[in-house]
Design a protein around this motif. Structure first.
Motif, PDB file in Angstrom:
ATOM      1  N   MET A   1     -23.127 -10.978  -7.028  1.00  0.00           N
ATOM      2  CA  MET A   1     -22.795 -10.199  -5.852  1.00  0.00           C
ATOM      3  C   MET A   1     -21.274 -10.143  -5.699  1.00  0.00           C
ATOM      4  SD  MET A   1     -24.643 -10.384  -2.275  1.00  0.00           S
ATOM      5  CE  MET A   1     -23.679 -10.370  -0.796  1.00  0.00           C
ATOM      6  N   ASN A   2     -20.601  -9.802  -6.748  1.00  0.00           N
ATOM      7  CA  ASN A   2     -19.153  -9.713  -6.714  1.00  0.00           C
ATOM      8  C   ASN A   2     -18.668  -8.352  -6.263  1.00  0.00           C
ATOM      9  OD1 ASN A   2     -19.033 -12.312  -7.647  1.00  0.00           O
ATOM     10  ND2 ASN A   2     -18.952 -11.705  -9.788  1.00  0.00           N
ATOM     11  N   SER A   3     -19.535  -7.379  -6.274  1.00  0.00           N
ATOM     12  CA  SER A   3     -19.143  -6.015  -5.931  1.00  0.00           C
ATOM     13  C   SER A   3     -18.905  -5.885  -4.420  1.00  0.00           C
ATOM     14  CB  SER A   3     -20.246  -5.047  -6.353  1.00  0.00           C
ATOM     15  OG  SER A   3     -19.984  -3.766  -5.856  1.00  0.00           O
ATOM     16  N   PRO A   4     -17.795  -5.260  -4.040  1.00  0.00           N
ATOM     17  CA  PRO A   4     -17.557  -5.032  -2.607  1.00  0.00           C
ATOM     18  C   PRO A   4     -18.610  -4.121  -1.980  1.00  0.00           C
ATOM     19  CG  PRO A   4     -15.607  -4.447  -3.912  1.00  0.00           C
ATOM     20  CD  PRO A   4     -16.693  -4.830  -4.858  1.00  0.00           C
ATOM     21  N   LEU A   5     -19.185  -3.225  -2.795  1.00  0.00           N
ATOM     22  CA  LEU A   5     -20.224  -2.333  -2.287  1.00  0.00           C
ATOM     23  C   LEU A   5     -21.463  -3.121  -1.868  1.00  0.00           C
ATOM     24  CD1 LEU A   5     -21.064   0.634  -1.825  1.00  0.00           C
ATOM     25  CD2 LEU A   5     -22.034   0.592  -4.112  1.00  0.00           C
ATOM     26  N   LEU A   6     -21.847  -4.107  -2.677  1.00  0.00           N
ATOM     27  CA  LEU A   6     -23.016  -4.911  -2.330  1.00  0.00           C
ATOM     28  C   LEU A   6     -22.753  -5.783  -1.103  1.00  0.00           C
ATOM     29  CD1 LEU A   6     -24.312  -5.968  -5.852  1.00  0.00           C
ATOM     30  CD2 LEU A   6     -25.266  -4.271  -4.313  1.00  0.00           C
ATOM     31  N   LYS A   7     -21.538  -6.301  -0.987  1.00  0.00           N
ATOM     32  CA  LYS A   7     -21.190  -7.098   0.193  1.00  0.00           C
ATOM     33  C   LYS A   7     -21.231  -6.227   1.447  1.00  0.00           C
ATOM     34  CE  LYS A   7     -18.402 -10.472  -2.238  1.00  0.00           C
ATOM     35  NZ  LYS A   7     -17.073 -11.060  -2.419  1.00  0.00           N
ATOM     36  N   PHE A   8     -20.735  -5.005   1.339  1.00  0.00           N
ATOM     37  CA  PHE A   8     -20.773  -4.078   2.476  1.00  0.00           C
ATOM     38  C   PHE A   8     -22.212  -3.718   2.832  1.00  0.00           C
ATOM     39  CE2 PHE A   8     -20.505   0.285   4.224  1.00  0.00           C
ATOM     40  CZ  PHE A   8     -19.803  -0.013   5.381  1.00  0.00           C
ATOM     41  N   ALA A   9     -23.060  -3.545   1.817  1.00  0.00           N
ATOM     42  CA  ALA A   9     -24.467  -3.210   2.061  1.00  0.00           C
ATOM     43  C   ALA A   9     -25.168  -4.339   2.806  1.00  0.00           C
ATOM     44  CB  ALA A   9     -25.173  -2.921   0.739  1.00  0.00           C
ATOM     45  N   VAL A  10     -24.882  -5.575   2.418  1.00  0.00           N
ATOM     46  CA  VAL A  10     -25.485  -6.717   3.109  1.00  0.00           C
ATOM     47  C   VAL A  10     -24.983  -6.796   4.548  1.00  0.00           C
ATOM     48  CG1 VAL A  10     -25.564  -9.240   3.152  1.00  0.00           C
ATOM     49  CG2 VAL A  10     -25.922  -8.027   1.007  1.00  0.00           C
ATOM     50  N   PHE A  11     -23.705  -6.520   4.751  1.00  0.00           N
ATOM     51  CA  PHE A  11     -23.131  -6.527   6.096  1.00  0.00           C
ATOM     52  C   PHE A  11     -23.781  -5.460   6.981  1.00  0.00           C
ATOM     53  CE2 PHE A  11     -19.850  -4.997   9.068  1.00  0.00           C
ATOM     54  CZ  PHE A  11     -19.680  -6.157   9.810  1.00  0.00           C
ATOM     55  N   VAL A  12     -23.902  -4.250   6.462  1.00  0.00           N
ATOM     56  CA  VAL A  12     -24.504  -3.150   7.231  1.00  0.00           C
ATOM     57  C   VAL A  12     -25.973  -3.460   7.540  1.00  0.00           C
ATOM     58  CG1 VAL A  12     -25.196  -0.717   7.082  1.00  0.00           C
ATOM     59  CG2 VAL A  12     -22.909  -1.390   6.414  1.00  0.00           C
ATOM     60  N   GLY A  13     -26.695  -3.991   6.558  1.00  0.00           N
ATOM     61  CA  GLY A  13     -28.091  -4.350   6.795  1.00  0.00           C
ATOM     62  C   GLY A  13     -28.238  -5.443   7.833  1.00  0.00           C
ATOM     63  N   GLY A  14     -27.331  -6.416   7.802  1.00  0.00           N
ATOM     64  CA  GLY A  14     -27.361  -7.487   8.799  1.00  0.00           C
ATOM     65  C   GLY A  14     -27.105  -6.969  10.205  1.00  0.00           C
TER      66      GLY A  14
ATOM     67  N   ILE B   1     -29.480   2.782   5.289  1.00  0.00           N
ATOM     68  CA  ILE B   1     -28.209   2.953   4.587  1.00  0.00           C
ATOM     69  C   ILE B   1     -27.935   1.749   3.699  1.00  0.00           C
ATOM     70  CG2 ILE B   1     -25.693   3.046   4.936  1.00  0.00           C
ATOM     71  CD1 ILE B   1     -26.252   4.828   7.367  1.00  0.00           C
ATOM     72  N   SER B   2     -28.258   0.578   4.189  1.00  0.00           N
ATOM     73  CA  SER B   2     -28.064  -0.645   3.402  1.00  0.00           C
ATOM     74  C   SER B   2     -28.899  -0.623   2.127  1.00  0.00           C
ATOM     75  CB  SER B   2     -28.434  -1.863   4.245  1.00  0.00           C
ATOM     76  OG  SER B   2     -28.430  -3.023   3.475  1.00  0.00           O
ATOM     77  N   VAL B   3     -30.128  -0.181   2.230  1.00  0.00           N
ATOM     78  CA  VAL B   3     -30.997  -0.116   1.048  1.00  0.00           C
ATOM     79  C   VAL B   3     -30.440   0.880   0.036  1.00  0.00           C
ATOM     80  CG1 VAL B   3     -33.297   0.566   0.252  1.00  0.00           C
ATOM     81  CG2 VAL B   3     -33.067  -0.859   2.268  1.00  0.00           C
ATOM     82  N   VAL B   4     -29.970   2.015   0.508  1.00  0.00           N
ATOM     83  CA  VAL B   4     -29.393   3.018  -0.389  1.00  0.00           C
ATOM     84  C   VAL B   4     -28.132   2.481  -1.066  1.00  0.00           C
ATOM     85  CG1 VAL B   4     -28.303   5.296  -0.479  1.00  0.00           C
ATOM     86  CG2 VAL B   4     -30.394   4.975   0.846  1.00  0.00           C
ATOM     87  N   LEU B   5     -27.261   1.811  -0.294  1.00  0.00           N
ATOM     88  CA  LEU B   5     -26.049   1.235  -0.869  1.00  0.00           C
ATOM     89  C   LEU B   5     -26.370   0.141  -1.880  1.00  0.00           C
ATOM     90  CD1 LEU B   5     -23.697   0.999   2.233  1.00  0.00           C
ATOM     91  CD2 LEU B   5     -23.496   2.539   0.279  1.00  0.00           C
ATOM     92  N   MET B   6     -27.387  -0.656  -1.616  1.00  0.00           N
ATOM     93  CA  MET B   6     -27.780  -1.693  -2.572  1.00  0.00           C
ATOM     94  C   MET B   6     -28.306  -1.071  -3.863  1.00  0.00           C
ATOM     95  SD  MET B   6     -29.481  -4.831  -0.587  1.00  0.00           S
ATOM     96  CE  MET B   6     -28.420  -6.098   0.024  1.00  0.00           C
ATOM     97  N   PHE B   7     -29.056   0.009  -3.754  1.00  0.00           N
ATOM     98  CA  PHE B   7     -29.547   0.689  -4.944  1.00  0.00           C
ATOM     99  C   PHE B   7     -28.384   1.266  -5.759  1.00  0.00           C
ATOM    100  CE2 PHE B   7     -31.049   4.511  -7.147  1.00  0.00           C
ATOM    101  CZ  PHE B   7     -31.989   3.931  -7.986  1.00  0.00           C
ATOM    102  N   ILE B   8     -27.409   1.850  -5.070  1.00  0.00           N
ATOM    103  CA  ILE B   8     -26.236   2.386  -5.763  1.00  0.00           C
ATOM    104  C   ILE B   8     -25.461   1.264  -6.436  1.00  0.00           C
ATOM    105  CG2 ILE B   8     -24.000   3.518  -5.418  1.00  0.00           C
ATOM    106  CD1 ILE B   8     -25.379   5.179  -3.208  1.00  0.00           C
ATOM    107  N   GLY B   9     -25.277   0.152  -5.741  1.00  0.00           N
ATOM    108  CA  GLY B   9     -24.570  -0.985  -6.325  1.00  0.00           C
ATOM    109  C   GLY B   9     -25.304  -1.571  -7.513  1.00  0.00           C
ATOM    110  N   TRP B  10     -26.630  -1.663  -7.404  1.00  0.00           N
ATOM    111  CA  TRP B  10     -27.427  -2.181  -8.512  1.00  0.00           C
ATOM    112  C   TRP B  10     -27.342  -1.233  -9.705  1.00  0.00           C
ATOM    113  CZ3 TRP B  10     -31.886   0.060 -10.657  1.00  0.00           C
ATOM    114  CH2 TRP B  10     -32.523  -0.729 -11.610  1.00  0.00           C
ATOM    115  N   SER B  11     -27.407   0.067  -9.457  1.00  0.00           N
ATOM    116  CA  SER B  11     -27.304   1.045 -10.543  1.00  0.00           C
ATOM    117  C   SER B  11     -25.944   0.965 -11.224  1.00  0.00           C
ATOM    118  CB  SER B  11     -27.512   2.466 -10.016  1.00  0.00           C
ATOM    119  OG  SER B  11     -28.778   2.596  -9.449  1.00  0.00           O
ATOM    120  N   LYS B  12     -24.891   0.802 -10.434  1.00  0.00           N
ATOM    121  CA  LYS B  12     -23.542   0.697 -10.995  1.00  0.00           C
ATOM    122  C   LYS B  12     -23.399  -0.565 -11.840  1.00  0.00           C
ATOM    123  CE  LYS B  12     -18.679   0.524  -9.679  1.00  0.00           C
ATOM    124  NZ  LYS B  12     -18.409  -0.576 -10.575  1.00  0.00           N
ATOM    125  N   SER B  13     -23.923  -1.680 -11.369  1.00  0.00           N
ATOM    126  CA  SER B  13     -23.819  -2.916 -12.144  1.00  0.00           C
ATOM    127  C   SER B  13     -24.663  -2.827 -13.419  1.00  0.00           C
ATOM    128  CB  SER B  13     -24.240  -4.124 -11.309  1.00  0.00           C
ATOM    129  OG  SER B  13     -25.598  -4.056 -10.978  1.00  0.00           O
TER     130      SER B  13
END
Length: 68
Positions: free
Chosen positions: A1-14, A48-60
């Motif tokens: 979970m080093n990607s800033p996108l994934l950290k932002f997704a977790v923050f938004v979901g929280g 939005i968090s789920v979509v961002l996590m999918f994008i981050g996972w796809s990028k990684s």
């Protein structure tokens, strides 16, 4: 979970889950304006968090495949 996108997704979901929890703990129901806005905002943030996590996972995954 080093990607800033994934950290932002977790923050938004929280934040979305905290809003939904606030609606539940306030024990409001449909005609109340807090229920209508809070539920909608919380669900949108979680979506939005789920979509961002999918994008981050796809990028990684793309980066991993490209590295090999």
């Amino acid at each position: 979970m080093n990607s800033p996108l994934l950290k932002f997704a977790v923050f938004v979901g929280g934040i979305g889950l905290l809003i939904i929890l606030g609606v539940i703990l306030s024990k409001t129901s449909y005609p109340n304006l807090f229920f209508s806005i809070g539920t909608f905002a919380g669900l949108v943030l979680v979506f939005i968090s789920v979509v961002l996590m999918f994008i981050g996972w796809s990028k990684s995954l793309y980066d991993y495949i490209k590295k090999k």
